[in-house]
Design a protein around this motif. Sequence first.
Motif, mmCIF file in Angstrom:
data_model
loop_
_atom_site.group_PDB
_atom_site.id
_atom_site.type_symbol
_atom_site.label_atom_id
_atom_site.label_comp_id
_atom_site.label_asym_id
_atom_site.label_seq_id
_atom_site.Cartn_x
_atom_site.Cartn_y
_atom_site.Cartn_z
ATOM 1 N N THR A 112 6.318 -7.765 18.882
ATOM 2 C CA THR A 112 5.901 -6.469 18.351
ATOM 3 C C THR A 112 4.949 -6.660 17.172
ATOM 4 O O THR A 112 4.770 -7.770 16.671
ATOM 5 N N GLU A 113 4.360 -5.565 16.719
ATOM 6 C CA GLU A 113 3.485 -5.600 15.552
ATOM 7 C C GLU A 113 4.254 -5.415 14.251
ATOM 8 O O GLU A 113 3.681 -5.504 13.161
ATOM 9 N N THR A 114 5.535 -5.147 14.342
ATOM 10 C CA THR A 114 6.347 -4.929 13.145
ATOM 11 C C THR A 114 6.486 -6.217 12.350
ATOM 12 O O THR A 114 6.851 -7.259 12.897
ATOM 13 N N ARG A 115 6.195 -6.137 11.075
ATOM 14 C CA ARG A 115 6.339 -7.310 10.214
ATOM 15 C C ARG A 115 7.792 -7.502 9.811
ATOM 16 O O ARG A 115 8.528 -6.540 9.619
ATOM 17 N N LEU A 116 8.194 -8.750 9.679
ATOM 18 C CA LEU A 116 9.517 -9.107 9.187
ATOM 19 C C LEU A 116 9.346 -9.876 7.892
ATOM 20 O O LEU A 116 8.746 -10.952 7.876
ATOM 21 N N LEU A 117 9.870 -9.330 6.802
ATOM 22 C CA LEU A 117 9.742 -9.954 5.490
ATOM 23 C C LEU A 117 11.129 -10.338 4.995
ATOM 24 O O LEU A 117 12.038 -9.504 4.961
ATOM 25 N N VAL A 118 11.286 -11.597 4.608
ATOM 26 C CA VAL A 118 12.599 -12.158 4.320
ATOM 27 C C VAL A 118 12.754 -12.436 2.827
ATOM 28 O O VAL A 118 11.892 -13.082 2.208
ATOM 29 N N VAL A 119 13.860 -11.946 2.259
ATOM 30 C CA VAL A 119 14.234 -12.328 0.897
ATOM 31 C C VAL A 119 14.817 -13.728 0.986
ATOM 32 O O VAL A 119 15.928 -13.933 1.491
ATOM 33 N N GLY A 120 14.052 -14.705 0.537
ATOM 34 C CA GLY A 120 14.424 -16.102 0.740
ATOM 35 C C GLY A 120 15.087 -16.739 -0.464
ATOM 36 O O GLY A 120 15.521 -16.068 -1.404
ATOM 37 N N GLY A 121 15.157 -18.059 -0.424
ATOM 38 C CA GLY A 121 15.754 -18.831 -1.502
ATOM 39 C C GLY A 121 14.747 -19.754 -2.144
ATOM 40 O O GLY A 121 13.683 -20.025 -1.594
ATOM 41 N N ALA A 122 15.114 -20.266 -3.331
ATOM 42 C CA ALA A 122 14.220 -21.160 -4.075
ATOM 43 C C ALA A 122 14.514 -22.631 -3.816
ATOM 44 O O ALA A 122 13.670 -23.492 -4.080
ATOM 45 N N GLY A 123 15.694 -22.943 -3.298
ATOM 46 C CA GLY A 123 16.086 -24.342 -3.138
ATOM 47 C C GLY A 123 15.184 -25.131 -2.210
ATOM 48 O O GLY A 123 15.083 -26.355 -2.327
ATOM 49 N N ALA A 168 27.336 -26.530 -6.758
ATOM 50 C CA ALA A 168 27.940 -25.309 -6.218
ATOM 51 C C ALA A 168 26.971 -24.533 -5.336
ATOM 52 O O ALA A 168 27.395 -23.785 -4.445
ATOM 53 N N PHE A 169 25.668 -24.690 -5.589
ATOM 54 C CA PHE A 169 24.680 -23.928 -4.841
ATOM 55 C C PHE A 169 24.065 -24.712 -3.680
ATOM 56 O O PHE A 169 23.264 -24.156 -2.918
ATOM 57 N N LYS A 170 24.433 -25.987 -3.546
ATOM 58 C CA LYS A 170 23.804 -26.801 -2.500
ATOM 59 C C LYS A 170 24.114 -26.317 -1.082
ATOM 60 O O LYS A 170 23.223 -26.302 -0.227
ATOM 61 N N PRO A 171 25.353 -25.914 -0.779
ATOM 62 C CA PRO A 171 25.607 -25.405 0.571
ATOM 63 C C PRO A 171 24.760 -24.175 0.903
ATOM 64 O O PRO A 171 24.235 -24.061 2.024
ATOM 65 N N LEU A 172 24.604 -23.271 -0.052
ATOM 66 C CA LEU A 172 23.772 -22.090 0.167
ATOM 67 C C LEU A 172 22.321 -22.487 0.366
ATOM 68 O O LEU A 172 21.652 -22.000 1.296
ATOM 69 N N ALA A 173 21.814 -23.375 -0.471
ATOM 70 C CA ALA A 173 20.426 -23.813 -0.349
ATOM 71 C C ALA A 173 20.181 -24.493 0.989
ATOM 72 O O ALA A 173 19.143 -24.286 1.632
ATOM 73 N N THR A 174 21.141 -25.291 1.432
ATOM 74 C CA THR A 174 21.014 -25.977 2.716
ATOM 75 C C THR A 174 20.977 -24.978 3.864
ATOM 76 O O THR A 174 20.161 -25.096 4.792
ATOM 77 N N ALA A 175 21.845 -23.978 3.805
ATOM 78 C CA ALA A 175 21.896 -22.964 4.867
ATOM 79 C C ALA A 175 20.612 -22.151 4.920
ATOM 80 O O ALA A 175 20.084 -21.856 6.011
#
Length: 209
Positions: free
Chosen positions: A90-101, A122-129
Amino acid sequence: MKIAVVAANGKEGRLIVKEAAERGFDVTAVVRSENRTVADKVIKKDLFDLTAEDLKDFDAVVDAFGAWTEETLPQHSTSLAHLCDILSGTETRLLVVGGAGSLYVDPEHTAQVADGPDFPDAFKPLATAMAKALDELRKRSDVRWTYISPAADFQADGERTGEYILAGEELTLNDRGESVISYADFAVAMVDEIEKGDHIQQRISVVRK
């Protein structure tokens, strides 16, 4: 312009809805429970239950989904894959709130922020995901996606200055040597990208001026 914000009840989602609504956008909040945003239009549905029909009329869809517990971290990948599947072709854009890791810290793009010795365990599992979800997103040539990473210090209650530095794949510091941005200024950058950006199938990043 018609936009939908998925996971709109979250802290960042609410601010993106507010920023877009104040600029006169036609905004729909996609929420699982009672709408806690300023949006007048609501789709009350779990992200994983959304269909192509639900999103077919939007110019842009913002993915503000977040998962924090060990058992839900894989949903960063599965939720993004689901949104890609229903927006495919589709032409619909998908914009993602991402991470900094996953931002790179070298010009060769071989080392990331999360690889550094000072990155909190503590934040490594989240950054990896989140990095895994981004890697999978990069393979989608059938979706008009843009992934936006915040600065390393992403401040939920920081002020809205309305100004930011637009950067790319590498961790970028401002003139004071900081990598910081507020949720409110991230929302400004997100809506700017929806309104006038053209970073299709690219990861960009933002940091406070």
